[in-house]
Design a protein around this motif. Structure first.
Motif, PDB file in Angstrom:
ATOM      1  N   SER A   7     -33.723 103.902 152.189  1.00  8.83           N
ATOM      2  CA  SER A   7     -33.770 105.266 151.649  1.00  8.83           C
ATOM      3  C   SER A   7     -32.653 105.513 150.639  1.00  8.83           C
ATOM      4  N   ARG A  37     -35.177 103.154 146.766  1.00  8.46           N
ATOM      5  CA  ARG A  37     -35.279 104.379 145.981  1.00  8.46           C
ATOM      6  C   ARG A  37     -34.263 104.354 144.850  1.00  8.46           C
ATOM      7  N   SER A  85     -31.834 107.412 144.591  1.00  8.61           N
ATOM      8  CA  SER A  85     -31.047 107.751 145.774  1.00  8.61           C
ATOM      9  C   SER A  85     -29.556 107.826 145.458  1.00  8.61           C
ATOM     10  N   SER A  87     -38.035  98.308 146.839  1.00  6.60           N
ATOM     11  CA  SER A  87     -39.051  99.278 147.263  1.00  6.60           C
ATOM     12  C   SER A  87     -40.337  98.574 147.666  1.00  6.60           C
TER      13      SER A  87
END
Length: 328
Positions: free
Chosen positions: A105, A131, A134, A147
């Motif tokens: 994440s 991400r 992020s 990803s």
């Protein structure tokens, strides 16, 4: 679920789907490798310190494996738990190091709270995340995109394809660094001296050979009975016939004796030059022991004589010696 409701067909379908999803996730990584990856590799190469790997939860487990792989393939590395780093372990990171932060994440709280501190130290940060927008990716100097389209979990919840992608990207990074450093199998063996590969690549013939004084040998003009006494006393199962310069010019084995007797040959007064095999197989004392094992296998022999730089007999090896050294 009990055995009465267990559906073996569905089980195999779910398992195959999981493998397909993870295989596709790894394959997709290759298509995304670009200048960002090479920049990350160069960042590690110019560093004189270690790669400090950090990650929480499943990413932390993957991070430990990546750190271990890097360390064993020529890139000094260590894993630091982000939560512990907040309570003193951040001091393990030096200005010479590179930090590899792992989070699918990119928002793991224990990791993101450290990012400003890492940036303030001026330590290069490589982000491995799913991400690109992020917090981890924004703070990073270099981004490795891991990803995935979806997790292998049927509920798309449990980290499965994402952790597989992280692991594969870590291996890709380690292998690229290995190649760039010119890291060879011999180097790998030195970091694994207790393993099978270490024994194969570090054990020399000279380390395990029987030395010259326990090697059965006779001069070229000796009789067969003299050689058989030598073989019996020294227990090699074969004897060397040497010339005046102590160079092996022939070999005679227990098997040769058995075949000679079966043919009804005279053995009591036989001259060794008449029954020996000329030009015996030899190996250098400086060779790897695994090379001796390969020679024996190729030539279908159970022992081989060892010679020095001048070709003089200095030892011998047989299959038992190699097995005791765990080379084979």
């Amino acid at each position: 679920m009990n055995s009465k409701t267990f559906d073996s067909s569905r089980t195999l379908t779910i398992a195959r789907e999981a493998l397909d999803i993870e295989a596709q996730a790894v394959a997709a990584l290759a298509t995304r490798l670009d200048a960002r990856f090479t920049a990350a590799v160069q960042c590690v190469l110019v560093s004189s310190g270690r790669v400090v790997v950090m990650g929480m939860g499943k990413s932390g487990h993957v991070g430990r494996k990546i750190a271990a792989t890097l360390a064993s393939t020529g890139t000094p590395a260590m894993f630091v738990h982000p939560a512990e780093a907040s309570h003193g372990d951040l001091g393990m990171i030096t200005l010479k190091d590179v930090v590899l932060g792992i989070s699918n994440s990119g928002e793991s709280e224990e990791l993101t709270v450290l990012l400003p501190l890492i940036k303030r130290m001026g330590v290069p940060l490589i982000a491995m995340t799913g991400r690109a927008t992020s917090s981890l990716a924004r703070h990073a100097d270099h981004l490795l995109d891991t990803s995935v389209e979806k997790e292998a979990c049927p509920h798309n919840l449990a980290p499965t394809a994402s952790t597989t992608a992280q692991l594969a990207m870590g291996d890709a990074l380690a292998m690229a660094l290995l190649d760039a450093r010119g890291f060879k199998a011999e180097d790998f063996a030195r970091s694994h001296p207790g393993g099978a590969l270490g024994r194969k690549l570090l054990t020399m013939v000279s380390d395990i050979m029987r030395s010259e004084d326990v090697v059965p040998k006779v001069p070229l003009d000796a009789d067969l009975m003299t050689l058989m006494r030598e073989i019996s006393v020294k227990g090699l199962g074969a004897g060397a016939i040497v010339d005046q310069d102590n160079r092996p010019v022939g070999v005679f084995t227990d098997g040769d004796l058995r075949r000679l007797i079966e043919k009804g040959g005279e053995i009591r007064h036989a001259k060794i030059r008449d029954v020996m095999h000329a030009n015996p197989r030899t190996i250098s004392r400086e060779a790897l022991a695994v090379e001796a094992a390969k020679l024996m296998e190729q030539q279908k022999i159970t022992s081989v004589f060892v010679v020095d730089e001048a070709g003089r007999l200095c030892g011998a090896l047989n299959a038992n010696d190699l097995m005791r050294a765990k080379v084979i």
